[in-house]
Design an enzyme around this catalytic site. Sequence first.
Site, PDB file in Angstrom:
ATOM      1  N   LYS A  69      62.243  -9.754 167.154  1.00 36.76           N
ATOM      2  CA  LYS A  69      62.032  -9.781 168.615  1.00 36.76           C
ATOM      3  C   LYS A  69      62.201 -11.177 169.221  1.00 36.76           C
ATOM      4  CE  LYS A  69      58.708  -5.924 168.763  1.00 36.76           C
ATOM      5  NZ  LYS A  69      57.449  -5.459 169.321  1.00 36.76           N
ATOM      6  N   ASP A 106      56.524  -3.600 175.834  1.00 34.94           N
ATOM      7  CA  ASP A 106      55.230  -3.344 175.176  1.00 34.94           C
ATOM      8  C   ASP A 106      54.073  -3.355 176.179  1.00 34.94           C
ATOM      9  OD1 ASP A 106      56.021  -2.852 172.571  1.00 34.94           O
ATOM     10  OD2 ASP A 106      55.948  -4.956 171.984  1.00 34.94           O
ATOM     11  N   GLY A 244      46.125   3.653 169.661  1.00 33.30           N
ATOM     12  CA  GLY A 244      47.368   2.904 169.862  1.00 33.30           C
ATOM     13  C   GLY A 244      48.637   3.744 169.940  1.00 33.30           C
TER      14      GLY A 244
HETATM   15  P1  NAP Z   1      50.882 -10.796 164.615  1.00 30.82           P
HETATM   16  O1  NAP Z   1      51.748 -11.510 165.617  1.00 30.82           O
HETATM   17  O2  NAP Z   1      51.085 -11.021 163.171  1.00 30.82           O
HETATM   18  O3  NAP Z   1      49.341 -11.175 164.989  1.00 30.82           O
HETATM   19  C1  NAP Z   1      48.284 -10.658 164.206  1.00 30.82           C
HETATM   20  C2  NAP Z   1      46.947 -11.029 164.853  1.00 30.82           C
HETATM   21  O4  NAP Z   1      45.922 -10.377 164.118  1.00 30.82           O
HETATM   22  C3  NAP Z   1      46.612 -12.514 164.860  1.00 30.82           C
HETATM   23  O5  NAP Z   1      45.980 -12.829 166.056  1.00 30.82           O
HETATM   24  C4  NAP Z   1      45.637 -12.640 163.670  1.00 30.82           C
HETATM   25  O6  NAP Z   1      44.727 -13.705 163.806  1.00 30.82           O
HETATM   26  C5  NAP Z   1      44.900 -11.337 163.788  1.00 30.82           C
HETATM   27  N1  NAP Z   1      44.232 -10.888 162.573  1.00 30.82           N
HETATM   28  C6  NAP Z   1      44.808 -10.430 161.427  1.00 30.82           C
HETATM   29  N2  NAP Z   1      43.850 -10.047 160.542  1.00 30.82           N
HETATM   30  C7  NAP Z   1      42.655 -10.268 161.151  1.00 30.82           C
HETATM   31  C8  NAP Z   1      41.281 -10.067 160.762  1.00 30.82           C
HETATM   32  N3  NAP Z   1      40.960  -9.575 159.559  1.00 30.82           N
HETATM   33  N4  NAP Z   1      40.305 -10.385 161.652  1.00 30.82           N
HETATM   34  C9  NAP Z   1      40.606 -10.881 162.859  1.00 30.82           C
HETATM   35  N5  NAP Z   1      41.880 -11.088 163.288  1.00 30.82           N
HETATM   36  C10 NAP Z   1      42.879 -10.789 162.445  1.00 30.82           C
HETATM   37  O7  NAP Z   1      50.952  -9.221 164.817  1.00 30.82           O
HETATM   38  P2  NAP Z   1      51.336  -8.406 166.159  1.00 30.82           P
HETATM   39  O8  NAP Z   1      52.804  -8.234 166.234  1.00 30.82           O
HETATM   40  O9  NAP Z   1      50.617  -9.028 167.286  1.00 30.82           O
HETATM   41  O10 NAP Z   1      50.734  -6.962 165.801  1.00 30.82           O
HETATM   42  C11 NAP Z   1      49.327  -6.737 165.740  1.00 30.82           C
HETATM   43  C12 NAP Z   1      49.085  -5.237 165.586  1.00 30.82           C
HETATM   44  O11 NAP Z   1      49.541  -4.549 166.754  1.00 30.82           O
HETATM   45  C13 NAP Z   1      49.828  -4.595 164.419  1.00 30.82           C
HETATM   46  O12 NAP Z   1      48.925  -3.738 163.750  1.00 30.82           O
HETATM   47  C14 NAP Z   1      50.929  -3.786 165.082  1.00 30.82           C
HETATM   48  O13 NAP Z   1      51.270  -2.627 164.339  1.00 30.82           O
HETATM   49  C15 NAP Z   1      50.266  -3.399 166.389  1.00 30.82           C
HETATM   50  N6  NAP Z   1      51.217  -3.094 167.485  1.00 30.82           N
HETATM   51  C16 NAP Z   1      51.129  -1.857 168.074  1.00 30.82           C
HETATM   52  C17 NAP Z   1      51.984  -1.547 169.113  1.00 30.82           C
HETATM   53  C18 NAP Z   1      51.918  -0.174 169.744  1.00 30.82           C
HETATM   54  O14 NAP Z   1      52.881   0.211 170.415  1.00 30.82           O
HETATM   55  N7  NAP Z   1      50.829   0.534 169.612  1.00 30.82           N
HETATM   56  C19 NAP Z   1      52.927  -2.482 169.579  1.00 30.82           C
HETATM   57  C20 NAP Z   1      52.963  -3.748 168.961  1.00 30.82           C
HETATM   58  C21 NAP Z   1      52.102  -4.039 167.902  1.00 30.82           C
HETATM   59  P3  NAP Z   1      45.104 -15.196 163.338  1.00 30.82           P
HETATM   60  O15 NAP Z   1      45.951 -15.786 164.428  1.00 30.82           O
HETATM   61  O16 NAP Z   1      43.784 -15.866 163.226  1.00 30.82           O
HETATM   62  O17 NAP Z   1      45.847 -15.069 162.033  1.00 30.82           O
END
Ligand code: NAP
Length: 281
Positions: A69, A106, A244
Site C-alpha cells: 500500500k 479503509d 471488523g
Molecule cells: P500494523 O501497521 O502492523 O500496526 C499494528 C499495530 O498493532 C501497532 O500499533 C502495534 O503497536 C499494535 N500491536 C500489535 N500487537 C499488540 C499488542 N499485543 N498489544 C498492543 N498493541 C499491539 O498493522 P495494521 O495494518 O494497522 O493492521 C492492524 C489490524 O487491522 C490487523 O489485524 C488487520 O488485519 C486489521 N485491518 C482490518 C481492516 C478491515 O477492513 N477490517 C482493514 C485494515 C486492517 P506497536 O506500534 O507498539 O508495535
Amino acid sequence: MKHPPRIAGVIGWPIAHSRSPLLHRYWLEQYHIDGAYLPFAVTPGRLETALRGLAGLGVAGCNVTIPHKEETARIVDTRDAIAERMGAVNLVVVQPDGSLHGSNTDGFGFIENMRACRPSWQAASGPAVVVGAGGAARSVVAALLDAGAPEIRLLNRRSPRAERLAADLGGPLIPHEWSAAAGALEGASLLVNATSAGMEGHPALDLSLDPLPASAVVCDVIYTPLETPLLRDAAARGLATVDGLGMLLHQARPSFAAWFGVMPDASPELRALVEKSLGEG
Ligand code: NAP
C-alpha cells in the site's frame, strides 16, 4: 463491436487469503455486469512493473493490499487527498490516458460500517479512543476526524508511533502513554481496537474496559475471529459492539463503483457468504 469485459483485481503478496475476489465477483453477478476480478500475486520487486502493465492490458484498475500500500502511493501518478494524507493506496484506477490514480477507502469502510451497525452513533457525540498507530489506526483516525470527532485519544504500546501519527494528521488528537490507558477510556463514547492484538494467533489486547461508560460503543477492526476477546469482554459488560467484517465489506464498495459504475450494497447475504468463507479458513 461488443465491448470487452471490464477487468479489475487485487495485487498483494501473498494473495491467496484475500476475500476481495469473493466480494467483487458476488457484486458482478448481482448487478449482471460483464466483468472479472482476479487475484495478482506480485512480489515486492515487481510492483511498479505490475502497476504500469495495467493500462496496456486494458485493466480498469486494482486494489492493493499488504505489503504494497505505501509503495503504491509513491508509484501512482496522482492521489486524492485521503491517499495523500494516509501515505497509502488501496485503490488504483487507470485513467483514460493510461495514468494511475490512487485512493484509500479503509476510512470510508470504517465510518460506513459504524453508521450501518449503529445508526444512532455519531462521531461528534464524544471523545473516541483509538488503540494502535499502524495503517489501520491511521485510516480510522482520519475518518473519525473527517466525521467530526471532537477529541481522539491515541493509545499505543510504543508511544513514539502514536505521537508521529498525531503530528502527521493534526486536529484534536491526544497521544496517551499505555500506562495512562484508564484515564484515556474515561468518558469515551467509542473505543476502537486498530491493533493486531486479538487476531487469531496473536495475544489478546491487554486493556481493562472498567473505566468505559455504559453508553460506549466498542469496535474491533479485526475480523478473524469475528468475536475477539475484546468484543466478548465488551458484550459481557452490556456494551454495544461492532466487529471488523463490516469495515472489510464497506471499504470494497467505492472500488467496485470506480471500475464498474455501480455503488454496491454490503448486504446481509454478502456478509453471510464472507463469514462462511472465513470459517473455511
Ligand atoms: P500494523 O501497521 O502492523 O500496526 C499494528 C499495530 O498493532 C501497532 O500499533 C502495534 O503497536 C499494535 N500491536 C500489535 N500487537 C499488540 C499488542 N499485543 N498489544 C498492543 N498493541 C499491539 O498493522 P495494521 O495494518 O494497522 O493492521 C492492524 C489490524 O487491522 C490487523 O489485524 C488487520 O488485519 C486489521 N485491518 C482490518 C481492516 C478491515 O477492513 N477490517 C482493514 C485494515 C486492517 P506497536 O506500534 O507498539 O508495535
